[in-house]
Design an enzyme around this catalytic site. Structure first.
Site, PDB file in Angstrom:
ATOM      1  N   LYS A   1      35.893  39.738  36.215  1.00  0.00           N
ATOM      2  CA  LYS A   1      35.501  38.926  37.367  1.00  0.00           C
ATOM      3  C   LYS A   1      33.991  38.983  37.568  1.00  0.00           C
ATOM      4  O   LYS A   1      33.358  39.962  37.171  1.00  0.00           O
ATOM      5  CB  LYS A   1      36.161  39.493  38.635  1.00  0.00           C
ATOM      6  CG  LYS A   1      37.653  39.292  38.738  1.00  0.00           C
ATOM      7  CD  LYS A   1      38.170  40.004  39.988  1.00  0.00           C
ATOM      8  CE  LYS A   1      39.678  39.921  40.105  1.00  0.00           C
ATOM      9  NZ  LYS A   1      40.190  38.566  40.370  1.00  0.00           N
TER      10      LYS A   1
ATOM     11  N   ARG B   1      51.175  38.760  38.032  1.00  0.00           N
ATOM     12  CA  ARG B   1      52.471  38.198  37.641  1.00  0.00           C
ATOM     13  C   ARG B   1      53.097  39.006  36.505  1.00  0.00           C
ATOM     14  O   ARG B   1      54.315  39.056  36.371  1.00  0.00           O
ATOM     15  CB  ARG B   1      52.305  36.721  37.267  1.00  0.00           C
ATOM     16  CG  ARG B   1      51.468  36.478  36.043  1.00  0.00           C
ATOM     17  CD  ARG B   1      50.919  35.067  35.987  1.00  0.00           C
ATOM     18  NE  ARG B   1      49.867  34.850  36.989  1.00  0.00           N
ATOM     19  CZ  ARG B   1      49.238  33.700  37.187  1.00  0.00           C
ATOM     20  NH1 ARG B   1      49.544  32.652  36.463  1.00  0.00           N
ATOM     21  NH2 ARG B   1      48.305  33.601  38.108  1.00  0.00           N
TER      22      ARG B   1
HETATM   23 MN    MN Z   1      43.516  39.389  38.699  1.00  0.00          MN
END
Ligand code: MN
Ligand code: ZN
Length: 498
Positions: free
Chosen positions: A276, A350
């Site tokens: 990120k 997920r």
């Molecule tokens: Mn993530």
């Protein structure tokens, strides 16, 4: 033990020192007992109200220092607006507003538990108390110098004067546990990731054993044996081993299938190799908000000895980019047998949930399964931070969750699922890929999860917008609202404990 002011109940005749807080409706409508309390100060309130142009509008405050005739040294009148507009859910907000008028330096404060329409019922008094307590919550354990003049919150109680003090105290025994559950969830989300890594998170969940919750823990060797390649892949770039904690509350009839809650517990999410950007990455200590909610919920239902069988399962990992970290292009095999091509290592939640959902579904055969996850930024683009996204394969469950959301103010908004979206996660090389691209990102994430729940009635709550960096409200001044604990406690009470 959360850092928040305790709340006590006393009869209407209780002695009053410090701050006295009362409520009034539009056009200075006071309840009968409040009017009686204020009688010694004559026309002081009417005059002060006229001078301040205070009429009792919702949220307006009239503050009178050293009110003549009263023993209190401050009188605070809080406006509630039009009495006929007051809804049950507002009681929490009123409690928050009242607590907001009581500075941390004041040891003695009494809130008169009466609306313009009359004395609070015990249930209303509990909601008021809950709102007060949640408002006073603070996460300051890493501040070495207390704020100027502040008393230690947990040591100075605020009194609520109510007509039925004994009944209110009895009802509070349950309501209090709900508050503790919410604050436990807040604590977990607020904790930094150098303190709260998977093993420590698991340790804190285990503390629920004291309340009679049965707890099992799976470490990596067991997960490997079960074939949980999806979850293990996420945690393999971290120095911290992954964990799954399964909490069981058996308050219902023996043999009745449980309601299962599954929480995403990514203790820190760097994004992994698909790292990120630096800006805002500190917020990713809260990427375990789903797991925190599940732990808080288990606390709440155990504290009130809920008459229902419940499973709470959390997948705890840290998503880090070291030399063993999984790469884009890797293919992993989930416990269900389905294979997954990793396109973006930042779509890790997920993968964690895929194995935990399958495990819980297979092992406990729940009557319904609800997962919570700070799953996608896309849900914030769609809904902002007021609603959590609800994805559901069962209309009845969706309706019930929506109703519980309206009743608690922890609102959910149903989003679509469908074949067309599902196709977007088909992979060239494996059964599926872990992202469906930018468009409909929250939906394709939900489609991914749906591939792991079989035919079980299931709901997925995407809480990326509500669990952390939470909106500041009358009952939450913390970075984390502990979102979802009240919602799901309510769902259990209204639907599954009947
Ligand atoms: Mn993530
Ligand atoms: Zn994440």
């Amino acid at each position: 033990m959360a850092d928040a002011r305790p709340v006590e109940f006393a009869p209407f005749s209780a002695p009053r020192r410090g701050i006295l807080v009362v409520f009034c409706g539009d056009s200075l409508a006071f309840g009968a007992a409040t009017t009686r309390f204020l009688r010694p100060c004559g026309d002081l309130v009417t005059k002060a109200a006229a001078a301040q142009k205070f009429t009792g509008k919702s949220g307006a405050v009239l503050d009178i220092v050293m009110p003549r005739g009263l023993r209190a040294d401050r009188l605070v009148v809080i406006g509630l607006g039009k009495v006929s507009d007051i809804k049950p859910v507002d009681m929490l907000r009123f409690g928050g507003m009242a607590m907001g008028q009581i500075p941390r330096s004041v040891p003695n404060a009494t809130v008169v538990g009466e609306l313009p329409a009359g004395a609070l019922t015990p249930a209303q008094a509990v909601d008021l108390a809950l709102g007060m307590r949640l408002r006073s919550y603070r996460f300051e354990r890493y501040k070495t110098k207390p704020a100027e003049g502040a008393l230690k919150a947990s040591t100075v109680a605020v009194t609520i004067a109510v007509r039925q003090a004994t009944a209110a105290r009895r009802a509070w025994a349950a309501g209090r546990g709900l508050g503790e559950g919410v604050m436990l969830a807040r604590d977990l989300v607020n904790e930094p990731a150098n303190v709260l890594f998977p093993k420590e998170f698991a340790r804190r969940a285990m503390a629920l054993r004291k309340l009679g919750v049965d707890i099992d823990m799976l470490g990596e060797p067991q997960m490997k044996r079960l074939g949980m390649g999806a979850l293990i892949g996420v945690g393999q770039g971290s120095e911290h081993d992954s964990r799954i904690v399964v909490m069981r509350w058996n308050g219902g009839k023996r043999g009745v299938a449980p309601v299962a809650f599954v929480g995403k517990g990514v203790c820190f999410d760097t994004g992994g190799i698909s790292i990120k950007p630096a800006s805002g990455m500190e917020d990713m200590k809260g990427d375990m908000g789903g797991a925190a909610c599940v732990v808080g919920l288990m606390h709440a239902i155990a504290a009130r000895k809920a008459g229902v069988n419940v499973i709470g399962a959390i997948g705890l990992v840290e998503n880090m980019p070291d030399g063993r970290a999984q790469r884009p292009g890797d293919i992993v095999r989930s416990m269900s047998g389905q294979t997954i091509e990793i396109i973006n290592t930042d779509a890790e939640g997920r993968l964690v949930l895929a194995d935990v959902l399958h495990y819980v579904n297979k092992k406990y055969k729940p009557r319904v399964m609800i997962d919570l996850a700070t799953l996608t930024g896309a849900i914030m683009v769609a809904l902002g931070q007021e609603y959590a996204g609800l994805f559901c394969n069962d209309d009845t469950l969706a309706t019930r969750l929506t109703a519980a959301g309206e009743a608690t103010g922890e609102k959910v908004w149903r989003m679509p699922l469908g074949k067309e979206y599902d196709k977007m996660i088909d992979s060239k090389f494996a059964d599926m890929k872990n992202t469906g691209g930018r468009h409909g990102g929250a939906i394709t994430a939900a489609q991914f999860l749906q591939r792991f729940v079989g035919r079980t009635p299931w709901a997925h709550l995407d809480i990326a917008g509500t669990a952390l960096g939470s909106p500041q409200t009358e009952i939450n001044k913390s970075w984390s609202a502990g979102w979802g604990v009240r919602l799901l406690d309510r769902l259990l009470a209204d639907v599954y404990e009947k």
